[in-house]
Design a protein around this motif. Sequence first.
Motif, mmCIF file in Angstrom:
data_model
loop_
_atom_site.group_PDB
_atom_site.id
_atom_site.type_symbol
_atom_site.label_atom_id
_atom_site.label_comp_id
_atom_site.label_asym_id
_atom_site.label_seq_id
_atom_site.Cartn_x
_atom_site.Cartn_y
_atom_site.Cartn_z
ATOM 1 N N HIS A 1 0.887 -1.460 -0.054
ATOM 2 C CA HIS A 1 -0.102 -0.414 -0.154
ATOM 3 C C HIS A 1 1.248 1.096 -0.025
ATOM 4 O O HIS A 1 0.419 2.601 -0.776
ATOM 5 C CB HIS A 1 -1.091 0.098 0.934
ATOM 6 N N LEU A 2 2.220 1.506 0.386
ATOM 7 C CA LEU A 2 2.995 2.555 0.501
ATOM 8 C C LEU A 2 3.541 2.445 -0.452
ATOM 9 O O LEU A 2 4.202 3.491 -0.527
ATOM 10 C CB LEU A 2 4.199 2.408 2.077
ATOM 11 N N GLY A 3 3.718 1.840 -1.630
ATOM 12 C CA GLY A 3 4.142 1.969 -3.002
ATOM 13 C C GLY A 3 6.099 1.778 -2.994
ATOM 14 O O GLY A 3 6.137 2.407 -4.103
ATOM 15 N N VAL A 4 5.980 1.068 -1.737
ATOM 16 C CA VAL A 4 7.811 0.749 -1.899
ATOM 17 C C VAL A 4 7.952 -0.164 -3.512
ATOM 18 O O VAL A 4 9.436 0.122 -3.683
ATOM 19 C CB VAL A 4 8.032 0.592 -0.001
ATOM 20 N N THR A 5 7.699 -1.338 -2.830
ATOM 21 C CA THR A 5 7.709 -1.894 -4.251
ATOM 22 C C THR A 5 8.003 -1.713 -5.029
ATOM 23 O O THR A 5 8.502 -2.103 -6.651
ATOM 24 C CB THR A 5 6.665 -3.801 -4.360
ATOM 25 N N ALA A 6 6.541 0.197 -5.813
ATOM 26 C CA ALA A 6 6.871 0.139 -6.890
ATOM 27 C C ALA A 6 7.720 1.116 -7.311
ATOM 28 O O ALA A 6 8.188 1.303 -8.455
ATOM 29 C CB ALA A 6 4.769 0.820 -6.945
ATOM 30 N N ALA A 7 8.327 1.285 -5.683
ATOM 31 C CA ALA A 7 8.990 2.825 -6.313
ATOM 32 C C ALA A 7 10.727 1.377 -6.333
ATOM 33 O O ALA A 7 11.358 2.070 -7.113
ATOM 34 C CB ALA A 7 10.055 3.244 -4.944
ATOM 35 N N PHE A 8 10.358 0.314 -5.781
ATOM 36 C CA PHE A 8 12.124 -0.592 -6.578
ATOM 37 C C PHE A 8 11.439 -0.604 -7.782
ATOM 38 O O PHE A 8 12.870 -1.268 -8.749
ATOM 39 C CB PHE A 8 11.316 -2.140 -5.233
ATOM 40 N N ASN A 9 10.712 -1.556 -8.501
ATOM 41 C CA ASN A 9 10.336 -1.946 -10.062
ATOM 42 C C ASN A 9 10.531 -0.056 -10.163
ATOM 43 O O ASN A 9 12.096 -0.621 -11.431
ATOM 44 C CB ASN A 9 9.305 -2.212 -9.764
ATOM 45 N N LEU A 10 10.176 0.817 -10.189
ATOM 46 C CA LEU A 10 10.465 1.655 -11.172
ATOM 47 C C LEU A 10 11.935 2.705 -11.289
ATOM 48 O O LEU A 10 12.861 3.033 -12.098
ATOM 49 C CB LEU A 10 10.356 2.926 -11.407
ATOM 50 N N ASN A 11 12.699 1.781 -10.086
ATOM 51 C CA ASN A 11 13.913 2.530 -9.646
ATOM 52 C C ASN A 11 15.058 1.976 -11.121
ATOM 53 O O ASN A 11 15.828 2.448 -10.806
ATOM 54 C CB ASN A 11 14.755 2.579 -8.242
ATOM 55 N N LEU A 12 14.357 0.688 -10.906
ATOM 56 C CA LEU A 12 15.281 -0.056 -12.551
ATOM 57 C C LEU A 12 15.138 0.861 -13.398
ATOM 58 O O LEU A 12 16.238 1.104 -14.069
ATOM 59 C CB LEU A 12 14.640 -0.729 -12.312
#
Length: 330
Positions: free
Chosen positions: A219-230
């Motif tokens: 819900h915080l979007g940390v995994t989304a940030a991890f993926n986008l940081n790629l």
Amino acid sequence: MASPSLPARHPGAAGNVLHPVPPLPRAGEHAELCSGLLASRAHTSPKYFYDAMGSVLFEAICVLPEYYPTRTEAAIFSTHLPQMAEVIGTGGTIIDLGAGNCAKAARLFPLLHPHQYVPIDISADHLNDAVSRLQQRFPHIEMTALSLDLAQDWQLPPEVRNERRLFFYPGSSIGNFEPAQALDFLRHLRLCCDNNGGILIGVDLIKDAQILATAYDDHLGVTAAFNLNLLRHINRLLGSDFALSQWQHRAFFNSRQSRIEMHLEAKQDVQVRWADGGRDFRQGESIHTENSYKYSIPDFVALLEQAGFIAAHHWTDSDEWFAVIYAQTA
Ligand code: AVI
């Protein structure tokens, strides 16, 4: 092939051997990234998640309430470590695969009393700092740090003692290999063990699809940030012009293949260019960035046996969400 770096020895904190490791050579990354991005179904290796920012984001993922693997595995170790030590025995060499900050292995030392500790990680900076600190806490354990890319061919150098090698592979990173690669990897470990070693490995188990999906889309979007940081990391490595605002994180459980899939999906038609190439993506087209396979215990034991190990023991949490498995050489 990434080869182990063997820089000059220098005495560690208490006169023990400590090998500082230089960063891995970057040759080949450009070609690997381009061929993945230009494939009909674009894909990248999960190893490109882990630049400095990606490593910090992954640490944050590990403390998210939705991401159960880290805390579940830690609880299994807390509860069962004395019994694990009885089964595994003391002494020998612990070879820590993907050691990071070495914290997980350090918890084993007071019970397993290894003679040698060999942390291996792709990130040399992280490893050198962690091993220097650990050597001060455990001056009697010989420590030999190695910078290796475990996704490539690798060999252990002669400095790694051959006496009872225990490969320690927590965190369920085995799930980030394709099953055939996982088998090759386990076979390689088995060959490195001679006839008196073993493996202590964390395996994420099949469970309710919604629990799995939420663990990879928090819900915080940390995994989304991890993926986008790629994409930022790729921009640095390739000199490309990925614009993060044009992409979104997608994660879902593919039950047929028993894996979580992570993708980056184009929110609109996108043109990406780099020095010697480029690609146009249509809206909805995606780059497949990671698979995380989930196993049943019998299926993983069968994989270990195919690789030449005998699965001796396993420990799980009460929900059977995660398993730590110890397997020996025949
Ligand atoms: C490192 N590896 C075991 C993690 C996993 O669960 O597959 C990587 C990860 N990707 C997204 N969240 C965590």
